[in-house]
Design an enzyme around this catalytic site. Structure first.
Site, mmCIF file in Angstrom:
data_model
loop_
_atom_site.group_PDB
_atom_site.id
_atom_site.type_symbol
_atom_site.label_atom_id
_atom_site.label_comp_id
_atom_site.label_asym_id
_atom_site.label_seq_id
_atom_site.Cartn_x
_atom_site.Cartn_y
_atom_site.Cartn_z
ATOM 1 N N ASP A 64 -1.251 11.782 -4.853
ATOM 2 C CA ASP A 64 -1.757 12.921 -5.618
ATOM 3 C C ASP A 64 -2.810 13.710 -4.866
ATOM 4 O O ASP A 64 -3.284 13.314 -3.813
ATOM 5 C CB ASP A 64 -2.314 12.448 -6.957
ATOM 6 C CG ASP A 64 -3.630 11.690 -6.823
ATOM 7 O OD1 ASP A 64 -4.072 11.426 -5.688
ATOM 8 O OD2 ASP A 64 -4.221 11.356 -7.849
ATOM 9 N N VAL A 102 -0.514 14.968 2.359
ATOM 10 C CA VAL A 102 0.775 14.864 1.687
ATOM 11 C C VAL A 102 0.589 14.542 0.207
ATOM 12 O O VAL A 102 -0.351 13.850 -0.181
ATOM 13 C CB VAL A 102 1.693 13.820 2.366
ATOM 14 C CG1 VAL A 102 2.117 14.298 3.740
ATOM 15 C CG2 VAL A 102 1.015 12.474 2.466
ATOM 16 N N LYS A 151 0.506 6.825 8.583
ATOM 17 C CA LYS A 151 -0.039 7.971 9.309
ATOM 18 C C LYS A 151 -0.838 7.452 10.510
ATOM 19 O O LYS A 151 -2.070 7.455 10.520
ATOM 20 C CB LYS A 151 -0.934 8.781 8.364
ATOM 21 C CG LYS A 151 -1.208 10.178 8.829
ATOM 22 C CD LYS A 151 -2.177 10.903 7.920
ATOM 23 C CE LYS A 151 -1.586 11.261 6.589
ATOM 24 N NZ LYS A 151 -2.503 12.128 5.804
ATOM 25 N N GLU A 171 0.850 -1.191 0.000
ATOM 26 C CA GLU A 171 0.000 0.000 0.000
ATOM 27 C C GLU A 171 0.884 1.239 0.000
ATOM 28 O O GLU A 171 1.977 1.214 0.571
ATOM 29 C CB GLU A 171 -0.894 -0.047 1.252
ATOM 30 C CG GLU A 171 -1.839 1.102 1.409
ATOM 31 C CD GLU A 171 -2.935 1.133 0.357
ATOM 32 O OE1 GLU A 171 -2.626 1.411 -0.816
ATOM 33 O OE2 GLU A 171 -4.095 0.917 0.710
ATOM 34 N N ASP A 172 0.402 2.309 -0.631
ATOM 35 C CA ASP A 172 1.197 3.524 -0.627
ATOM 36 C C ASP A 172 1.174 4.209 0.744
ATOM 37 O O ASP A 172 2.206 4.588 1.277
ATOM 38 C CB ASP A 172 0.773 4.493 -1.732
ATOM 39 C CG ASP A 172 -0.713 4.845 -1.708
ATOM 40 O OD1 ASP A 172 -1.445 4.348 -0.831
ATOM 41 O OD2 ASP A 172 -1.147 5.603 -2.590
ATOM 42 N N ASP A 194 -3.682 5.075 6.335
ATOM 43 C CA ASP A 194 -4.321 6.212 6.981
ATOM 44 C C ASP A 194 -5.238 5.688 8.087
ATOM 45 O O ASP A 194 -4.773 5.327 9.156
ATOM 46 C CB ASP A 194 -5.078 7.017 5.923
ATOM 47 C CG ASP A 194 -5.438 8.414 6.370
ATOM 48 O OD1 ASP A 194 -6.000 8.568 7.455
ATOM 49 O OD2 ASP A 194 -5.174 9.365 5.616
#
Length: 99
Positions: free
Chosen positions: A78, A72, A50, A18-19, A22
């Site tokens: 993006d 971010v 995060k 995963e990027d 959250d």
């Protein structure tokens, strides 16, 4: 979930890449779904984490950078389809995403 996996994962080690982690809700769902398929293990790898936004007990086993609770962009992340190609991780000014 729009498309399920096409291969059996029983008796395999699974890494979900995963990027950014959250709230953890999506990863909690995916981990629980994959665990029903009897893999040897399910681990999470994320470049950005995060934890201050987490609403589940998800903790990535492999994590690149822990970041603050900011919007971010860059380095693959993006804003409204743009700014993903920035070579650095940057904090977007709040005035751009709140109206």
């Amino acid at each position: 979930l729009l498309k399920d996996i096409d291969v059996a994962i029983n008796d395999k080690h699974v890494i979900i890449v995963e990027d950014i982690v959250d709230t953890g809700l999506t990863l909690k769902y995916l981990r629980e779904l994959f665990e029903t398929r009897n893999p040897l293990s399910v681990k999470i790898c994320s470049i950005f984490d995060k934890p201050s936004r987490r609403v589940t007990e998800i903790v990535p086993e492999y994590c690149g950078i822990t970041i603050p609770n900011e919007y971010v962009i860059g380095y693959g992340l993006d804003f409204d389809g743009i700014l993903r190609n920035l070579p650095d991780l940057c904090i977007l000014k709040e005035e751009y995403y709140t109206k």
